[in-house]
Scaffold this active site. Sequence first.
Site, PDB file in Angstrom:
ATOM      1  N   THR A  16       7.824 -29.219  46.035  1.00  0.00           N
ATOM      2  CA  THR A  16       7.726 -30.630  46.397  1.00  0.00           C
ATOM      3  C   THR A  16       8.645 -31.516  45.566  1.00  0.00           C
ATOM      4  O   THR A  16       9.249 -32.460  46.076  1.00  0.00           O
ATOM      5  CB  THR A  16       6.260 -31.088  46.201  1.00  0.00           C
ATOM      6  OG1 THR A  16       5.438 -30.274  47.029  1.00  0.00           O
ATOM      7  CG2 THR A  16       6.065 -32.532  46.586  1.00  0.00           C
ATOM      8  N   SER A  61       7.005 -22.718  46.801  1.00  0.00           N
ATOM      9  CA  SER A  61       6.694 -21.658  45.840  1.00  0.00           C
ATOM     10  C   SER A  61       5.672 -20.649  46.360  1.00  0.00           C
ATOM     11  O   SER A  61       5.432 -19.629  45.720  1.00  0.00           O
ATOM     12  CB  SER A  61       6.263 -22.245  44.501  1.00  0.00           C
ATOM     13  OG  SER A  61       4.936 -22.695  44.545  1.00  0.00           O
ATOM     14  N   THR A 169      -3.050 -22.609  34.443  1.00  0.00           N
ATOM     15  CA  THR A 169      -3.560 -22.357  35.792  1.00  0.00           C
ATOM     16  C   THR A 169      -3.479 -23.656  36.587  1.00  0.00           C
ATOM     17  O   THR A 169      -3.753 -24.731  36.047  1.00  0.00           O
ATOM     18  CB  THR A 169      -5.043 -21.915  35.700  1.00  0.00           C
ATOM     19  OG1 THR A 169      -5.078 -20.656  35.020  1.00  0.00           O
ATOM     20  CG2 THR A 169      -5.700 -21.763  37.050  1.00  0.00           C
ATOM     21  N   GLN A 281     -14.105 -14.067  35.901  1.00  0.00           N
ATOM     22  CA  GLN A 281     -13.870 -15.064  36.961  1.00  0.00           C
ATOM     23  C   GLN A 281     -13.995 -16.488  36.417  1.00  0.00           C
ATOM     24  O   GLN A 281     -13.577 -17.445  37.072  1.00  0.00           O
ATOM     25  CB  GLN A 281     -14.873 -14.868  38.100  1.00  0.00           C
ATOM     26  CG  GLN A 281     -14.649 -13.582  38.863  1.00  0.00           C
ATOM     27  CD  GLN A 281     -15.755 -13.292  39.869  1.00  0.00           C
ATOM     28  OE1 GLN A 281     -16.497 -14.188  40.292  1.00  0.00           O
ATOM     29  NE2 GLN A 281     -15.870 -12.047  40.269  1.00  0.00           N
ATOM     30  N   CYS A 282     -14.595 -16.641  35.235  1.00  0.00           N
ATOM     31  CA  CYS A 282     -14.702 -17.983  34.636  1.00  0.00           C
ATOM     32  C   CYS A 282     -13.309 -18.443  34.208  1.00  0.00           C
ATOM     33  O   CYS A 282     -12.492 -17.632  33.767  1.00  0.00           O
ATOM     34  CB  CYS A 282     -15.596 -17.946  33.403  1.00  0.00           C
ATOM     35  SG  CYS A 282     -17.275 -17.430  33.742  1.00  0.00           S
TER      36      CYS A 282
HETATM   37  N1  ASP Z   1       3.592 -25.844  48.407  1.00  0.00           N
HETATM   38  C1  ASP Z   1       4.325 -26.485  47.349  1.00  0.00           C
HETATM   39  C2  ASP Z   1       4.922 -25.428  46.453  1.00  0.00           C
HETATM   40  O1  ASP Z   1       4.257 -24.882  45.652  1.00  0.00           O
HETATM   41  C3  ASP Z   1       3.476 -27.429  46.592  1.00  0.00           C
HETATM   42  C4  ASP Z   1       4.177 -28.105  45.450  1.00  0.00           C
HETATM   43  O2  ASP Z   1       5.370 -28.031  45.252  1.00  0.00           O
HETATM   44  O3  ASP Z   1       3.486 -28.753  44.681  1.00  0.00           O
HETATM   45  O4  ASP Z   1       6.079 -25.156  46.566  1.00  0.00           O
END
Ligand code: ASP
Length: 346
Positions: A16, A61, A169, A281-282
């Site tokens: 983005t 991505s 994360t 998983q936490c």
């Molecule tokens: N779908 C996009 C990506 O990961 C979302 C972003 O860029 O924030 O490329």
Amino acid sequence: MPTDNIKVLIISTGGTISMVKDNDTGALRPADFSEFRSFLPELEHTNLTVEMYPVTPSIDSSNVNPGLWKNLAQTIYEQYDEYDGFVVLHGTDTMAYSASALSFMLENLQKPIVFTGSQLPIGVFRSDARENLQTAIEIAAAQDEDGNPIVPEVTIFFEDRLFRGNRTTKKNAEHFDAFCSYNYPPLAKAGVHIHYFPHLVFYSDTKQPLKLHTLIDSNVAILKIFPGISHRMVKAILNIRGLRAVVLETYGTGNAPTDKWLFEDIKAAVERGVIIVNKTQCVAGSVEMGRYETSLNLLQAGVLSGHDITTEALVTKLMFLLGGAEDTEMVKLLLSQSICGEMTID
Ligand code: ASP
């Protein structure tokens, strides 16, 4: 800000952050470097030389794979002597995987590699892209009085905090505050000033030259335990042809059902040479194998502890180790150690 001319390379992979709205069509498309510069007019008044390297094609991505990691790592390796720091523009969805992968693939790193992205494209009103990018550039260029980089490791800068890449994360699909490092504090906080916490930074303890590792083996699976998980499903996953390692996502401190079939299937997979690592998983806290009966059986079946590692770091660490290490025993040994600050060993 440093005093001498500092050179930063922005490597753009897509996501983005690299998008602008096309005036003719109204659709989002990747921006070129001159458009990028136009969003950063203040750069002219700094002592920074900022250049751009677009990785083509520019991708969302979600399409990232080990091929992109190799390309990125190779690019940084080749440009390493030319620049003081690197900024990687990347989509947020898999940024934590890519940052983790690079932290393992570039050994003896002595310069900053700062990943950043944004929730809104750089070319739209109210976007978070400009601030994220500007601060990422400043962090990539930051040096102490002796000219040493302040954060010479692979990091993610987002919103107002700098995190170690392999501890991070994505936590939120909506908010600008989209990333978190649950088991390790931020390396810097950005407000009016950027406050660095050097005592938390991972400094490679060698002055050896940068070493590039590009062998990746992606024969890794994630097996997430849930109430009612069937024997059939577990068996199918553990018997995937070519499978070399499994991230076993367990409850709490590393617990799983005590069904005999689960124990026996896991034990049989370990005996066939499949490496199985216990990951809670936490989002915060650590695996403690043997604390409860429900993890003691996993320990007895030959499952290794993932301590407090993230799934992103564990998946990429396994791919990296399986790609390069000589044998399974060596992979297991390196899994029990923190290579570049990815987990806490008590
Ligand atoms: N779908 C996009 C990506 O990961 C979302 C972003 O860029 O924030 O490329």
